[in-house]
Enzyme design. Sequence first.
Site, PDB file in Angstrom:
ATOM      1  N   CYS A   1     -59.622  39.517  27.750  1.00 64.19           N
ATOM      2  CA  CYS A   1     -60.134  39.051  28.954  1.00 64.19           C
ATOM      3  C   CYS A   1     -61.404  39.548  29.544  1.00 64.19           C
ATOM      4  O   CYS A   1     -62.352  38.800  29.388  1.00 64.19           O
ATOM      5  CB  CYS A   1     -58.908  39.259  29.934  1.00 64.19           C
ATOM      6  SG  CYS A   1     -57.419  38.582  30.117  1.00 64.19           S
ATOM      7  N   ARG A   2     -61.254  40.683  29.757  1.00 64.74           N
ATOM      8  CA  ARG A   2     -62.524  41.267  30.414  1.00 64.74           C
ATOM      9  C   ARG A   2     -63.786  41.620  29.406  1.00 64.74           C
ATOM     10  O   ARG A   2     -64.760  41.022  29.701  1.00 64.74           O
ATOM     11  CB  ARG A   2     -62.309  42.522  31.429  1.00 64.74           C
ATOM     12  CG  ARG A   2     -61.439  42.011  32.509  1.00 64.74           C
ATOM     13  CD  ARG A   2     -60.827  43.213  33.212  1.00 64.74           C
ATOM     14  NE  ARG A   2     -59.851  44.047  32.291  1.00 64.74           N
ATOM     15  CZ  ARG A   2     -59.215  45.500  32.556  1.00 64.74           C
ATOM     16  NH1 ARG A   2     -59.649  45.725  33.720  1.00 64.74           N
ATOM     17  NH2 ARG A   2     -58.593  45.758  31.567  1.00 64.74           N
ATOM     18  N   SER A   3     -63.420  42.216  28.490  1.00 61.23           N
ATOM     19  CA  SER A   3     -64.341  42.848  27.556  1.00 61.23           C
ATOM     20  C   SER A   3     -65.013  41.673  26.629  1.00 61.23           C
ATOM     21  O   SER A   3     -66.229  41.400  26.569  1.00 61.23           O
ATOM     22  CB  SER A   3     -64.007  43.958  26.597  1.00 61.23           C
ATOM     23  OG  SER A   3     -62.738  43.690  25.847  1.00 61.23           O
TER      24      SER A   3
ATOM     25  N   ASN B   1     -58.701  43.574  25.011  1.00 60.04           N
ATOM     26  CA  ASN B   1     -59.897  42.770  24.344  1.00 60.04           C
ATOM     27  C   ASN B   1     -59.546  41.319  24.316  1.00 60.04           C
ATOM     28  O   ASN B   1     -60.267  40.730  23.213  1.00 60.04           O
ATOM     29  CB  ASN B   1     -60.186  43.347  22.935  1.00 60.04           C
ATOM     30  CG  ASN B   1     -61.560  42.943  22.420  1.00 60.04           C
ATOM     31  OD1 ASN B   1     -61.640  42.761  21.263  1.00 60.04           O
ATOM     32  ND2 ASN B   1     -62.487  42.829  23.301  1.00 60.04           N
TER      33      ASN B   1
ATOM     34  N   ASP C   1     -58.105  43.550  36.032  1.00 57.52           N
ATOM     35  CA  ASP C   1     -57.542  42.900  35.023  1.00 57.52           C
ATOM     36  C   ASP C   1     -56.937  41.638  35.547  1.00 57.52           C
ATOM     37  O   ASP C   1     -55.958  41.782  36.204  1.00 57.52           O
ATOM     38  CB  ASP C   1     -56.516  43.934  34.265  1.00 57.52           C
ATOM     39  CG  ASP C   1     -55.963  43.426  32.874  1.00 57.52           C
ATOM     40  OD1 ASP C   1     -56.294  42.137  32.526  1.00 57.52           O
ATOM     41  OD2 ASP C   1     -55.542  44.016  32.074  1.00 57.52           O
TER      42      ASP C   1
ATOM     43  N   CYS D   1     -62.063  46.943  27.209  1.00 56.63           N
ATOM     44  CA  CYS D   1     -60.884  46.725  28.373  1.00 56.63           C
ATOM     45  C   CYS D   1     -59.602  47.160  27.316  1.00 56.63           C
ATOM     46  O   CYS D   1     -59.451  47.923  26.517  1.00 56.63           O
ATOM     47  CB  CYS D   1     -60.956  45.404  28.743  1.00 56.63           C
ATOM     48  SG  CYS D   1     -60.439  44.050  27.677  1.00 56.63           S
TER      49      CYS D   1
END
Length: 161
Positions: A16-18, A14, A125, A11
């Site tokens: 939040c999402r990934s 690195n 995001d 993401c």
Amino acid sequence: MSDKVSVLFVCLGNICRSPTAEAVFRHLVEEAELTDRVRIDSAGTGDWHVGHSPDERAVEAAKRRGYDLSPLRARQVAERDCMDHDYVIVMDTNNYETVESLCPQANLHRLLDFAPDQKVRDVPDPYYGGDDGFDEVLDLIEEATRGLLTDVKGKLRVPAA
């Protein structure tokens, strides 16, 4: 077919999402008893958060669903990652374009490619939004990583009994 498969989630920062995708997918891989055959990592396209823990809101949302993000630390994706991973899974179109320019040879996918029934193609995001954005991200990631696990299983060589 392969004995082992490696997956990298990417993401923007690195945090939040990934890392959430890494933790959710790791949980699924453990449930499938494939831990010794599937290597999982995450990274960000930017370097702003290198060395930092995941966002507290991501950590809390994940914890409520039984996922542990606490050992993860942000790092930036490098060209070498594209050679070292069988799957490079990005969260959105922006990340796709960034990674594609860095590593045109990568086996690059959007995470939601593995959730074909989803109407959206990008995992949003949640960083600048409210706490509910982290739950929405988890919903999308849980669905897509189940599809990814099915794909990964198809690439793994089943050992002889």
